[in-house]
Design an enzyme around this catalytic site. Sequence first.
Site, PDB file in Angstrom:
ATOM      1  CE  LYS A   1      -5.470  23.601   5.696  1.00 42.57           C
ATOM      2  NZ  LYS A   1      -5.382  24.779   6.323  1.00 42.57           N
TER       3      LYS A   1
ATOM      4  CB  SER B   1      -8.902  25.058   8.362  1.00 43.78           C
ATOM      5  OG  SER B   1      -7.620  25.580   7.838  1.00 43.78           O
TER       6      SER B   1
ATOM      7  CB  SER C   1      -5.421  26.963   9.654  1.00 51.13           C
ATOM      8  OG  SER C   1      -6.621  27.365   9.726  1.00 51.13           O
TER       9      SER C   1
END
Length: 480
Positions: free
Chosen positions: A82, A157, A181
């Site tokens: 990420k 996210s 997330s």
Amino acid sequence: MAPAELTGRSFKQIRTGLDQREFSVSELLGAYLHNIDQRESVVHVFLHIDRAGAEAAAKHLDQRLTLGEARPPLLGAVVAVKDNIAVRGLPMTAASRILEGYLPPYDATVVSRLRAAGALIIGKTNLDEFAMGSSTEHSSFGPTTNPHDPRRVPGGSSGGSAAAVAAGFCNLALGSDTGGSIRQPAAFCGVVGMRPTYGAVSRYGLIALASSMDVIGPLARSVADARTLLSVIGGYDRADSTSVPHFSWHRTASSVDLTKLRIGIPTEYGEGITDAEVKKIFNKSRALLERAGITVVEVGLPTTRYAVPAYYVITPAEASSNLARYDGIRFGPPGDHDFGHGRAYARLRGQRFGPEPKRRILLGTFTLSAGYAERYYHTAQRVRTLLRQDFMAAFAKADVLLTPATPTTAFLLGSIQDPVSMYRQDAFMVAVSLAGLPAVTVPGPAAGLPVGLQFIGQHKHDNHLLDVVQRCRVIFGGGE
Ligand code: GLN
């Protein structure tokens, strides 16, 4: 070997193939890159792909394999990271314009542990700006789509990381979870996602959202793979002052006695399911567990109804402070500073932060301000204490808890415009975060769009939780 034959496998299966010399790391990487070439333009997983770096690393690993050197646990792991986790020399933006052009000069602890364990990093994945959101639509560089249906969101996210695993662009991925997330996008994309106990994995090199809840964790195709990844990235790190000492990761799956296991279902969560399909799959899962001889009991988490409001007071408060360092001058492209420092900050922050970070900075600054802090911030902290007590009471009656992961299946891109409705998507996620507990989401026994189930464990009982989830996933018919 056809690419799909490789990219559909779990890491464990890949590892067996590599050990038996069925294929090389370079061939494996080639298969993922093939998938990326085919589908990345639609799914939009990556903010940066490190093709050359990954190819060089694969060659190097193949040499090690031929030389018969020791084989570290993640040898052959192709990992997507990420883009709020620092990888030395690869651009990191956290999907924000304010960090454009930033090249971290160091690796996050999790990344150096990955490299030492033989993993290679294929690229940096898309996210909601500064990890604020539940759909990856808040990225400043365009949304990621759901590999199961390109009209739908992948969740957020960590939507890029979840979609990367689901689309067969890598075999493992790292996400971060403040209020869901990792777990929520895993549920929307039909993969396994874990939020470890707070402090179990080092946050050194992770861009902070809400420091009292942020954790890094694994996304994978199987529970066994998530455990392997966690065993590498987890454990004490002196570079993170909240890292938990003496955390033992290296236990193998012990045999859980299903006849003694008690799974608790929080009554309040049942009331929050708004979608018929989610309800159906949740009830079906419960019935399958009972049929396997597991005792299922109802438990109460009465404070859970205040979890979303408390989370959305505490997170913006912490975020408003964490984001103060992005002044438009220390990081990001050079701007016109001719108008004095104070005004430069305001102008550059105004231009470069997207709407969601701005909203949270305003909200957080307000709820921390004199006169309002007692009313909002301190009240939210009291809710947090009550939530912890609720969980403690529930764990007196049950070993792990089971909840749906999300109120609905993956929603259509653009269909949720109002911020409060977006915040409500996290209804089943944020209580766990506020209490600092570990939780894993796995795909439930659904035929159409994925429906995720969430298992919540006791503080620091991550390994036991994984043992239970691994067994339950087999009961749902989803492999280990
Ligand atoms: N959707 C939640 C939020 O917007 C979760 C974010 C996260 O876990 N990083 O804050």
